[in-house]
Design a protein around this motif. Structure first.
Motif, PDB file in Angstrom:
ATOM      1  N   VAL A   1       3.375   5.954  -2.759  1.00 24.52           N
ATOM      2  CA  VAL A   1       4.601   6.642  -3.160  1.00 24.52           C
ATOM      3  C   VAL A   1       4.680   6.713  -4.683  1.00 24.52           C
ATOM      4  CG1 VAL A   1       7.122   6.470  -3.195  1.00 24.52           C
ATOM      5  CG2 VAL A   1       5.871   6.078  -1.063  1.00 24.52           C
ATOM      6  N   GLY A   2       4.330   5.613  -5.354  1.00 27.05           N
ATOM      7  CA  GLY A   2       4.351   5.611  -6.814  1.00 27.05           C
ATOM      8  C   GLY A   2       3.403   6.631  -7.400  1.00 27.05           C
ATOM      9  N   ALA A   3       2.192   6.707  -6.855  1.00 22.91           N
ATOM     10  CA  ALA A   3       1.209   7.676  -7.354  1.00 22.91           C
ATOM     11  C   ALA A   3       1.690   9.109  -7.142  1.00 22.91           C
ATOM     12  CB  ALA A   3      -0.131   7.453  -6.660  1.00 22.91           C
ATOM     13  N   LEU A   4       2.277   9.379  -5.974  1.00 22.98           N
ATOM     14  CA  LEU A   4       2.764  10.729  -5.683  1.00 22.98           C
ATOM     15  C   LEU A   4       3.930  11.108  -6.607  1.00 22.98           C
ATOM     16  CD1 LEU A   4       2.670  10.707  -1.768  1.00 22.98           C
ATOM     17  CD2 LEU A   4       1.228  12.078  -3.298  1.00 22.98           C
TER      18      LEU A   4
ATOM     19  N   PHE B   1      11.177  11.144 -12.295  1.00 24.36           N
ATOM     20  CA  PHE B   1      10.212  10.992 -11.208  1.00 24.36           C
ATOM     21  C   PHE B   1       9.073  10.062 -11.637  1.00 24.36           C
ATOM     22  CE2 PHE B   1      11.122  15.394  -9.118  1.00 24.36           C
ATOM     23  CZ  PHE B   1      12.302  14.887  -8.618  1.00 24.36           C
ATOM     24  N   VAL B   2       8.598  10.261 -12.876  1.00 25.84           N
ATOM     25  CA  VAL B   2       7.545   9.384 -13.400  1.00 25.84           C
ATOM     26  C   VAL B   2       8.054   7.939 -13.455  1.00 25.84           C
ATOM     27  CG1 VAL B   2       6.097   8.862 -15.403  1.00 25.84           C
ATOM     28  CG2 VAL B   2       6.450  11.241 -14.712  1.00 25.84           C
ATOM     29  N   GLY B   3       9.315   7.778 -13.899  1.00 23.73           N
ATOM     30  CA  GLY B   3       9.905   6.441 -13.958  1.00 23.73           C
ATOM     31  C   GLY B   3       9.988   5.788 -12.590  1.00 23.73           C
ATOM     32  N   LEU B   4      10.408   6.559 -11.562  1.00 26.86           N
ATOM     33  CA  LEU B   4      10.465   6.004 -10.205  1.00 26.86           C
ATOM     34  C   LEU B   4       9.068   5.730  -9.672  1.00 26.86           C
ATOM     35  CD1 LEU B   4      12.782   5.352  -8.172  1.00 26.86           C
ATOM     36  CD2 LEU B   4      13.501   6.576 -10.213  1.00 26.86           C
TER      37      LEU B   4
ATOM     38  N   THR C   1       0.836  -1.208   0.000  1.00 23.54           N
ATOM     39  CA  THR C   1       0.000   0.000   0.000  1.00 23.54           C
ATOM     40  C   THR C   1       0.866   1.252   0.000  1.00 23.54           C
ATOM     41  OG1 THR C   1      -1.771  -1.137   1.200  1.00 23.54           O
ATOM     42  CG2 THR C   1      -1.811   1.263   1.232  1.00 23.54           C
ATOM     43  N   LEU C   2       1.908   1.237   0.830  1.00 27.17           N
ATOM     44  CA  LEU C   2       2.804   2.391   0.884  1.00 27.17           C
ATOM     45  C   LEU C   2       3.517   2.587  -0.456  1.00 27.17           C
ATOM     46  CD1 LEU C   2       4.112   4.620   2.592  1.00 27.17           C
ATOM     47  CD2 LEU C   2       5.845   2.969   3.290  1.00 27.17           C
ATOM     48  N   ALA C   3       3.974   1.490  -1.071  1.00 21.94           N
ATOM     49  CA  ALA C   3       4.635   1.595  -2.374  1.00 21.94           C
ATOM     50  C   ALA C   3       3.674   2.142  -3.422  1.00 21.94           C
ATOM     51  CB  ALA C   3       5.156   0.220  -2.803  1.00 21.94           C
TER      52      ALA C   3
ATOM     53  N   ILE D   1       8.520  10.093   2.337  1.00 26.76           N
ATOM     54  CA  ILE D   1       9.362   9.183   1.545  1.00 26.76           C
ATOM     55  C   ILE D   1       9.478   9.671   0.109  1.00 26.76           C
ATOM     56  CG2 ILE D   1       9.507   6.836   0.614  1.00 26.76           C
ATOM     57  CD1 ILE D   1       8.206   5.893   3.221  1.00 26.76           C
ATOM     58  N   THR D   2       8.387  10.177  -0.437  1.00 28.77           N
ATOM     59  CA  THR D   2       8.414  10.707  -1.814  1.00 28.77           C
ATOM     60  C   THR D   2       9.408  11.847  -1.935  1.00 28.77           C
ATOM     61  OG1 THR D   2       6.099  10.074  -2.185  1.00 28.77           O
ATOM     62  CG2 THR D   2       7.020  11.756  -3.642  1.00 28.77           C
ATOM     63  N   LEU D   3       9.418  12.736  -0.956  1.00 33.59           N
ATOM     64  CA  LEU D   3      10.358  13.855  -0.997  1.00 33.59           C
ATOM     65  C   LEU D   3      11.799  13.360  -0.943  1.00 33.59           C
ATOM     66  CD1 LEU D   3      10.923  16.842  -1.065  1.00 33.59           C
ATOM     67  CD2 LEU D   3      10.621  16.939   1.409  1.00 33.59           C
TER      68      LEU D   3
END
Length: 559
Positions: free
Chosen positions: A114-117, A290-293, A109-111, A261-263
């Motif tokens: 983070v991916g969406a952000l 960023f999109v790739g990550l 869920t966290l991943a 975490i995203t930051l």
């Protein structure tokens, strides 16, 4: 139609630009080297987060596939990362312990979050966010993370029971159990650390971690160290992890942590993107990376793994191998996948102390001692930022410490803007240049004329200082001045509050029958802002000049 198809392909697999069949052998060889470094690292990082070692493999596989599909960099590699794993490990364990769910389902869920952000940040071109953390704060952050890594791995290194609770509780448990230290486990962990340090000194191409773990495993088998209390990984679960769908409750609980975490990922990704490039790559595209990550984290979540990040050391290996595309990372991912599905038996006798040795190596690498010394010598105030951030990371929950570090970084930036004051300019003899004097009386003045400069963006934080200082300096001339010129080349932008302060200065001068002019308003953004807020209208079109000398010569003659 063909053009549109090629454009879509370029957007989807831009990281493969420049690849040719001639580079196939080189890229595959780079992939083999990358895999040799990746396998022990991903296992160790997964253990650091409280996951089964093979989950680290799926984190790397998902990260590689996602970034190869949507990232821009041809050499950046992503996967499980020891910088971000300590940030979320404790929170995930606490959430899982408080409910009926597993750590793995909370991690996916966290991943996902983070991916969406990250994808949203890339689409909105928020690459500038990576600059919110100063070097001093990042240095303190990494030092604090290193302490967490060391403390978390000492029980495995010493072969003792790990304590529960916060960092202090874990450290106390270690000291109270030191009498139970297993010398065989300690020798294995320190031996792996020594091998990695030696390999690094000889050549970055030597997979020190893999060699160390392989030798440690052989030693365990040869001397039957399991019977002497040396813990090993044992049997690992087979098959692919099960995907757990996010729940609303978890999304709500994890969103603040996901933002932090995203930051951190943005900062590290920007660092990797700008620091490492293949010789054939053009200008870096941080927003696209960023999109790739973001895609990396989504695919990692789909494979049942945890958040992933860009990796500076692994990317450096790819660059040194002169890789030309993401094919090298995909080759490494294929090798890791084979190991995850059919090579679990090879990992059965891997000692946990060996993985601790790998993480201790990572911890000593991320502590930037040279940077700390340089900051202490050249910027003592910023050295305090290093210490405060590191202390917050060590003594508080890590996500709270990171938030404090971000706040300190922003406060430091704002304080620098607040401390900016208008300066008086004087004309350099024999030139048309107006310049801040290095000492009182240097340069030439002109009777009845005052020239000022402000060398920072004008915003709410310094608007009152700008207005107060300008009015005090203007009123302090004896005899009084009849012309004031603001040299605006250093004003990059203006906000609403500062614009109102500017208008008040204009009104004060108008009341005192003092002409007011602005010269060298070079910033397009500042010009647009002053126009939008009505400052240029109040100033008048005849009082905006390309140079200070032009303003002085024209307006002084009219008096």
């Amino acid at each position: 139609m063909g053009v549109a198809r090629r454009r879509r392909a370029s957007l989807l697999f831009g990281s493969f630009k420049g690849w040719t069949k001639d580079h196939l052998g080189r890229d595959v060889l780079a992939g083999l080297t990358l895999a040799a470094i990746t396998v022990p690292e991903q296992m160790a990082t997964a253990k650091l987060g409280g996951f089964e070692p093979q989950i680290g493999f799926y984190a790397f596989i998902g990260a590689t596939i996602g970034f190869a599909a949507l990232g821009a960099s041809r050499v950046l590699t992503a996967g499980a990362d020891s910088t971000i794993t300590p940030i979320f490990a404790g929170t995930l364990a606490a959430i899982a312990a408080g409910g009926s769910t597993s750590v793995g389902s909370v991690a996916t869920t966290l991943a996902f979050l983070v991916g969406a952000l990250l994808i949203a940040g890339g689409i909105l071109k928020l690459g500038w966010i990576a600059n919110l953390l100063s070097t001093s704060v990042v240095t303190g952050f990494l030092a604090g993370i290193a302490v967490h890594i060391v403390v978390s791995q000492l029980p495995s290194l010493f072969g003792i029971t790990k304590g529960a609770g916060d960092l202090v509780g874990q450290a106390l448990a270690i000291t109270s159990n030191l009498t139970k230290l297993n010398p065989f486990a300690t020798a294995i962990g320190l031996g792996v650390l020594a091998i990695m340090l030696l390999a690094e000194r000889i050549s970055a191409h030597i997979p020190g971690a893999l060699l160390g773990i392989a030798l440690a495993t052989l030693v365990v088998l040869a001397f039957d160290l399991e019977s002497r209390g040396v813990a090993v990984l044992g049997a690992l679960p087979g098959g692919l992890p099960r995907l757990a769908l996010p729940t609303f409750d978890h999304l709500r609980q994890l969103t603040p942590l996901a933002v932090i975490i995203t930051l951190v990922i943005m900062v590290q990704t920007a660092t990797v993107t700008y620091s490492f490039r293949n010789s054939s790559e053009r200008k870096p595209d941080v927003d696209r990376d960023f999109v790739g990550l973001g895609a990396s984290n989504l695919v990692a979540a789909f494979l049942g793994a945890f958040p992933v990040n860009a990796s500076p050391p692994r990317t450096a290996v790819v660059v040194e191998a002169d890789s030309t595309s993401q094919l090298s990372a995909l080759a490494a991912a294929a090798i890791v996948l084979v190991l995850a599905l059919w090579g679990r038996a090879l990992l059965f006798h891997v000692p946990e102390a060996a993985l601790a040795g790998v993480l201790l190596f990572v911890a000593q690498r991320i502590v930037r001692v040279g940077t700390m010394v340089k900051i202490a010598r050249q910027a003592p105030v910023e050295c305090l930022l290093v210490l405060l951030t590191a202390t917050a990371i060590i003594t508080l929950p890590i996500q709270t410490g990171v938030a404090i570090g971000i706040g300190l970084s922003l406060l430091h930036g704002v304080s620098m803007a607040i401390q900016t004051h208008p300066v008086e300019l004087r004309k350099l003899p024999g030139t048309t240049v107006w310049w801040p004097p290095e000492f009182p009386g240097q340069g030439e003045g002109q009777q009845g004329v005052a020239v000022f400069a402000f060398q920072a963006p004008l915003l709410f934080a310094n608007a009152e200082i700008f207005k107060r200082d300008m009015i005090e300096m203007i009123d302090g001339y004896d005899p009084p001045v009849s012309l004031v010129v603001v040299e605006a080349s250093g004003i990059a932008d203006v906000d609403f509050t500062a614009a109102q302060a500017f208008i008040e200065i204009l009104s004060h001068c108008r009341t005192a029958n003092i002409q007011f002019a602005v010269a060298r308003l070079e910033s397009v953004r500042a010009h647009a802002a002053l126009n939008r807020f009505g400052v240029l209208h109040a100033l008048g079109p005849d009082n905006l000049f390309h140079s200070v000398d032009e303003a002085v010569n024209r307006l002084a003659r009219q008096q």
